[in-house]
Design a protein around this motif. Structure first.
Motif, PDB file in Angstrom:
ATOM      1  N   VAL A  52       0.855  -1.140   0.122  1.00 31.07           N
ATOM      2  CA  VAL A  52       0.247   0.176  -0.269  1.00 31.07           C
ATOM      3  C   VAL A  52       0.960   1.201   0.258  1.00 31.07           C
ATOM      4  O   VAL A  52       2.247   1.209   0.237  1.00 31.07           O
ATOM      5  CB  VAL A  52      -1.072   0.200   1.081  1.00 31.07           C
ATOM      6  CG1 VAL A  52      -1.656   0.679   1.654  1.00 31.07           C
ATOM      7  CG2 VAL A  52      -2.015  -1.428   1.325  1.00 31.07           C
ATOM      8  N   ASN A  53       0.800   1.910  -1.022  1.00 27.12           N
ATOM      9  CA  ASN A  53       1.264   3.602  -0.997  1.00 27.12           C
ATOM     10  C   ASN A  53       0.791   4.302  -0.194  1.00 27.12           C
ATOM     11  O   ASN A  53      -0.303   4.333   0.350  1.00 27.12           O
ATOM     12  CB  ASN A  53       1.047   3.889  -2.207  1.00 27.12           C
ATOM     13  CG  ASN A  53       1.558   3.852  -3.326  1.00 27.12           C
ATOM     14  OD1 ASN A  53       2.732   2.619  -3.327  1.00 27.12           O
ATOM     15  ND2 ASN A  53       0.485   3.945  -4.094  1.00 27.12           N
ATOM     16  N   ALA A  54       1.406   4.443   1.404  1.00 17.66           N
ATOM     17  CA  ALA A  54       0.621   5.101   2.396  1.00 17.66           C
ATOM     18  C   ALA A  54       1.906   5.856   3.414  1.00 17.66           C
ATOM     19  O   ALA A  54       3.130   6.663   2.708  1.00 17.66           O
ATOM     20  CB  ALA A  54       0.326   3.745   3.645  1.00 17.66           C
ATOM     21  N   TYR A  55       1.619   6.898   4.405  1.00 17.72           N
ATOM     22  CA  TYR A  55       2.602   7.891   4.629  1.00 17.72           C
ATOM     23  C   TYR A  55       2.743   7.293   6.170  1.00 17.72           C
ATOM     24  O   TYR A  55       1.932   6.760   6.862  1.00 17.72           O
ATOM     25  CB  TYR A  55       1.595   9.101   4.729  1.00 17.72           C
ATOM     26  CG  TYR A  55       1.068   9.474   3.238  1.00 17.72           C
ATOM     27  CD1 TYR A  55       2.371  10.571   3.580  1.00 17.72           C
ATOM     28  CD2 TYR A  55       0.151   8.685   2.557  1.00 17.72           C
ATOM     29  CE1 TYR A  55       1.881  11.172   1.710  1.00 17.72           C
ATOM     30  CE2 TYR A  55      -0.386   9.692   1.754  1.00 17.72           C
ATOM     31  CZ  TYR A  55       0.499  10.550   0.840  1.00 17.72           C
ATOM     32  OH  TYR A  55       0.106  11.150  -0.016  1.00 17.72           O
ATOM     33  N   GLY A  56       3.604   7.399   6.535  1.00 14.95           N
ATOM     34  CA  GLY A  56       4.836   7.146   7.457  1.00 14.95           C
ATOM     35  C   GLY A  56       4.699   8.315   9.163  1.00 14.95           C
ATOM     36  O   GLY A  56       4.224   8.643   8.918  1.00 14.95           O
ATOM     37  N   ASN A  90      -1.110   9.203  14.065  1.00 13.94           N
ATOM     38  CA  ASN A  90      -1.706   7.811  12.479  1.00 13.94           C
ATOM     39  C   ASN A  90      -1.205   6.930  13.236  1.00 13.94           C
ATOM     40  O   ASN A  90      -0.143   6.099  13.742  1.00 13.94           O
ATOM     41  CB  ASN A  90       0.453   8.410  12.120  1.00 13.94           C
ATOM     42  CG  ASN A  90       0.164   8.014  10.727  1.00 13.94           C
ATOM     43  OD1 ASN A  90      -0.472   7.560   9.976  1.00 13.94           O
ATOM     44  ND2 ASN A  90       1.347   8.214  10.113  1.00 13.94           N
ATOM     45  N   VAL A  91      -1.711   5.450  12.219  1.00 17.29           N
ATOM     46  CA  VAL A  91      -1.323   4.328  12.522  1.00 17.29           C
ATOM     47  C   VAL A  91      -0.307   3.104  12.673  1.00 17.29           C
ATOM     48  O   VAL A  91       0.491   2.537  12.183  1.00 17.29           O
ATOM     49  CB  VAL A  91      -3.051   3.733  12.379  1.00 17.29           C
ATOM     50  CG1 VAL A  91      -3.973   4.164  12.783  1.00 17.29           C
ATOM     51  CG2 VAL A  91      -2.851   3.800  10.417  1.00 17.29           C
ATOM     52  N   LEU A  92       0.792   4.128  11.473  1.00 15.12           N
ATOM     53  CA  LEU A  92       2.116   3.747  10.603  1.00 15.12           C
ATOM     54  C   LEU A  92       2.471   5.014  11.820  1.00 15.12           C
ATOM     55  O   LEU A  92       3.461   5.101  10.577  1.00 15.12           O
ATOM     56  CB  LEU A  92       1.647   4.000   9.452  1.00 15.12           C
ATOM     57  CG  LEU A  92       0.345   2.815   9.265  1.00 15.12           C
ATOM     58  CD1 LEU A  92       0.444   2.707   7.177  1.00 15.12           C
ATOM     59  CD2 LEU A  92       1.115   1.547   8.917  1.00 15.12           C
ATOM     60  N   ALA A  93       2.209   5.221  12.547  1.00  6.58           N
ATOM     61  CA  ALA A  93       3.297   6.442  12.966  1.00  6.58           C
ATOM     62  C   ALA A  93       5.115   5.373  12.996  1.00  6.58           C
ATOM     63  O   ALA A  93       5.839   6.140  13.313  1.00  6.58           O
ATOM     64  CB  ALA A  93       3.281   6.782  14.180  1.00  6.58           C
ATOM     65  N   ASP A  94       4.784   4.529  13.506  1.00  2.00           N
ATOM     66  CA  ASP A  94       6.133   3.605  13.817  1.00  2.00           C
ATOM     67  C   ASP A  94       6.570   3.027  12.248  1.00  2.00           C
ATOM     68  O   ASP A  94       7.778   2.816  12.290  1.00  2.00           O
ATOM     69  CB  ASP A  94       5.699   2.281  14.719  1.00  2.00           C
ATOM     70  CG  ASP A  94       4.733   1.508  13.273  1.00  2.00           C
ATOM     71  OD1 ASP A  94       3.785   1.602  12.696  1.00  2.00           O
ATOM     72  OD2 ASP A  94       4.884  -0.043  13.884  1.00  2.00           O
ATOM     73  N   VAL A  95       6.455   3.810  11.387  1.00  2.00           N
ATOM     74  CA  VAL A  95       6.980   3.078  10.139  1.00  2.00           C
ATOM     75  C   VAL A  95       8.124   4.519  10.055  1.00  2.00           C
ATOM     76  O   VAL A  95       7.185   5.656   9.867  1.00  2.00           O
ATOM     77  CB  VAL A  95       5.718   3.099   8.897  1.00  2.00           C
ATOM     78  CG1 VAL A  95       6.486   3.330   7.289  1.00  2.00           C
ATOM     79  CG2 VAL A  95       4.870   1.964   8.851  1.00  2.00           C
ATOM     80  N   LYS A  96       8.989   3.966   9.206  1.00  2.00           N
ATOM     81  CA  LYS A  96       9.997   5.192   9.185  1.00  2.00           C
ATOM     82  C   LYS A  96       9.744   5.519   7.680  1.00  2.00           C
ATOM     83  O   LYS A  96       8.937   4.788   6.768  1.00  2.00           O
ATOM     84  CB  LYS A  96      11.325   4.398   9.050  1.00  2.00           C
ATOM     85  CG  LYS A  96      13.088   5.929   8.902  1.00  2.00           C
ATOM     86  CD  LYS A  96      13.632   5.917   8.437  1.00  2.00           C
ATOM     87  CE  LYS A  96      14.827   6.301   9.062  1.00  2.00           C
ATOM     88  NZ  LYS A  96      16.183   5.982   8.367  1.00  2.00           N
ATOM     89  N   GLY A  97       9.250   7.210   6.996  1.00  2.00           N
ATOM     90  CA  GLY A  97       9.012   7.891   6.472  1.00  2.00           C
ATOM     91  C   GLY A  97       8.717   8.825   6.085  1.00  2.00           C
ATOM     92  O   GLY A  97       6.886   8.783   7.275  1.00  2.00           O
ATOM     93  N   ASP A  98       7.553   9.133   4.932  1.00  2.00           N
ATOM     94  CA  ASP A  98       6.856   9.942   5.042  1.00  2.00           C
ATOM     95  C   ASP A  98       6.158   9.551   3.668  1.00  2.00           C
ATOM     96  O   ASP A  98       4.737   8.010   3.729  1.00  2.00           O
ATOM     97  CB  ASP A  98       7.340  10.944   3.966  1.00  2.00           C
ATOM     98  CG  ASP A  98       6.083  12.186   3.745  1.00  2.00           C
ATOM     99  OD1 ASP A  98       4.853  12.172   4.345  1.00  2.00           O
ATOM    100  OD2 ASP A  98       6.240  13.155   3.431  1.00  2.00           O
ATOM    101  N   TYR A  99       6.125   9.441   2.791  1.00  2.00           N
ATOM    102  CA  TYR A  99       5.490   8.636   1.390  1.00  2.00           C
ATOM    103  C   TYR A  99       6.752   6.852   1.530  1.00  2.00           C
ATOM    104  O   TYR A  99       7.394   7.654   0.957  1.00  2.00           O
ATOM    105  CB  TYR A  99       5.064   9.675   0.299  1.00  2.00           C
ATOM    106  CG  TYR A  99       4.749   9.274  -0.945  1.00  2.00           C
ATOM    107  CD1 TYR A  99       2.986   9.077  -0.549  1.00  2.00           C
ATOM    108  CD2 TYR A  99       5.129   7.704  -1.795  1.00  2.00           C
ATOM    109  CE1 TYR A  99       2.222   8.718  -1.588  1.00  2.00           C
ATOM    110  CE2 TYR A  99       4.554   7.780  -3.168  1.00  2.00           C
ATOM    111  CZ  TYR A  99       2.845   7.696  -2.595  1.00  2.00           C
ATOM    112  OH  TYR A  99       2.044   7.083  -3.844  1.00  2.00           O
TER     113      TYR A  99
END
Length: 332
Positions: free
Chosen positions: A217-221, A237-246
């Protein structure tokens, strides 16, 4: 435009070396010279720019918000998001120098004779893509300014909402309209303070921000502009633990995130096999996180992709997101 982030992330600021920012002014003007810093370069202006070229549309929107439309001599094409109120008429009056959101190729760009260039991505200054570099434009007396501090991949991730206020103040100094810029900053800060007041004490809504995809999925970290807007609007953000923006995120990660609401990057007028509609992208997210509260409620907001880039519009979008996440807070 968000798909340009993959290219932006691959670029460095190697082309940005200090250089004179403007052609020699015939005579000094009151309040000038002005020196500001951008992308590690000191830019000195002996007088306000009078022949400006703008790149991706949020840069044009920002100058129009400052009442500087009469200084813009050329702009790129824009067909991704609805126009802000009153701006379509001004857009139509400005000559189009590129049929895409990117600045024109090197020869065309240098031929514009601009005394200032405003954009919000380094992609339009990539020599490998046939574009004039920052160094070449500096030497030609057409100094570029990059909004949001998006001067390198690392700085894209370090963006904060305050960077937009810094841009407005810097542009106010460059164009000799600091009073106008401070007034706009004060108005926007008051709007954000009102949002904070309304969402204060409320449980943050769990948000998935996506640009589509069935997996990955193309998502925002947890870094960058979209994450900042979600937080400011009373979300998490439920993906706050994912490094990065887009970035790309696995379907499994999205499924486990259990969002309560979904933000979908909306390209409005652009449609096709590679650019599905916002409802289609929302449906993809709901299908992946099918047991989530967001899927059960079919709760999503189409967020103009132009708002997910540095510029005046991202500050306005925070209010829209907050109204979506906490509608009862705005019924009072």
């Amino acid at each position: 435009m968000r798909r340009l982030l993959a290219l932006v992330a691959a670029l460095s600021l190697a082309a940005c070396s200090p250089a004179p920012a403007t052609k020699q002014a015939a005579a000094p003007q009151a309040g000038f010279p002005v020196t500001i810093e951008n992308c590690g370069r000191k830019l000195t202006f002996d007088r306000p720019p009078a022949k400006v070229v703008t790149g991706y549309h949020p840069s044009l929107e920002t100058l129009l918000a400052l009442g500087l439309g009469d200084r813009i001599a050329g702009r790129t094409n824009f067909a991704e998001s609805p126009f802000l109120p009153g701006q379509k008429e001004q857009y139509d009056r400005i000559p189009e120098i590129a049929p895409t959101i990117m600045l024109p190729q090197k020869e065309v760009m240098l031929a514009q004779g601009a005394d200032f260039v405003l954009d919000n991505a380094m992609a339009s200054f990539d020599a490998a893509g046939g574009y004039a570099t920052v160094e070449e434009l500096d030497a030609a007396g057409s100094p570029p300014y990059i909004l949001g501090g998006w001067c390198s991949p690392e700085e894209v991730l370090q963006f904060t909402i305050d960077d937009t206020f810094t841009d407005l103040r810097n542009l106010g100094k460059i164009f000799g309209v600091s009073d106008r810029a401070e007034k706009l900053v004060s108005e926007l800060q008051a709007q954000l303070a009102e949002v904070r007041k309304r969402v204060e004490g409320r449980t943050p809504v769990k948000v998935l921000a996506t640009d589509g995809g069935k997996g990955p999925v193309n998502a925002y970290g947890g870094s960058g502009i979209t994450n900042q807007m979600i937080t400011a609007a009373g979300g998490v953000n439920v993906l706050a633990d994912v490094k990065g923006d887009y970035t790309e995120v696995s379907a499994e990660k999205v499924s486990a995130s259990q969002p309560e609401a979904v933000l979908v990057s909306d390209y409005a007028t652009l449609r096709g096999e590679d650019m599905p509609s916002s409802p289609a992208k929302a449906a993809e997210a709901f299908a992946i996180a099918k047991n989530s509260p967001a899927a059960k409620d079919q709760r999503y907001l189409a967020l103009p992709v132009a708002a997910q880039h540095p510029g005046y519009r991202n500050l306005l979008a925070i209010t829209d997101i907050a109204r979506f996440l906490h509608p009862d807070a705005f019924d009072q």
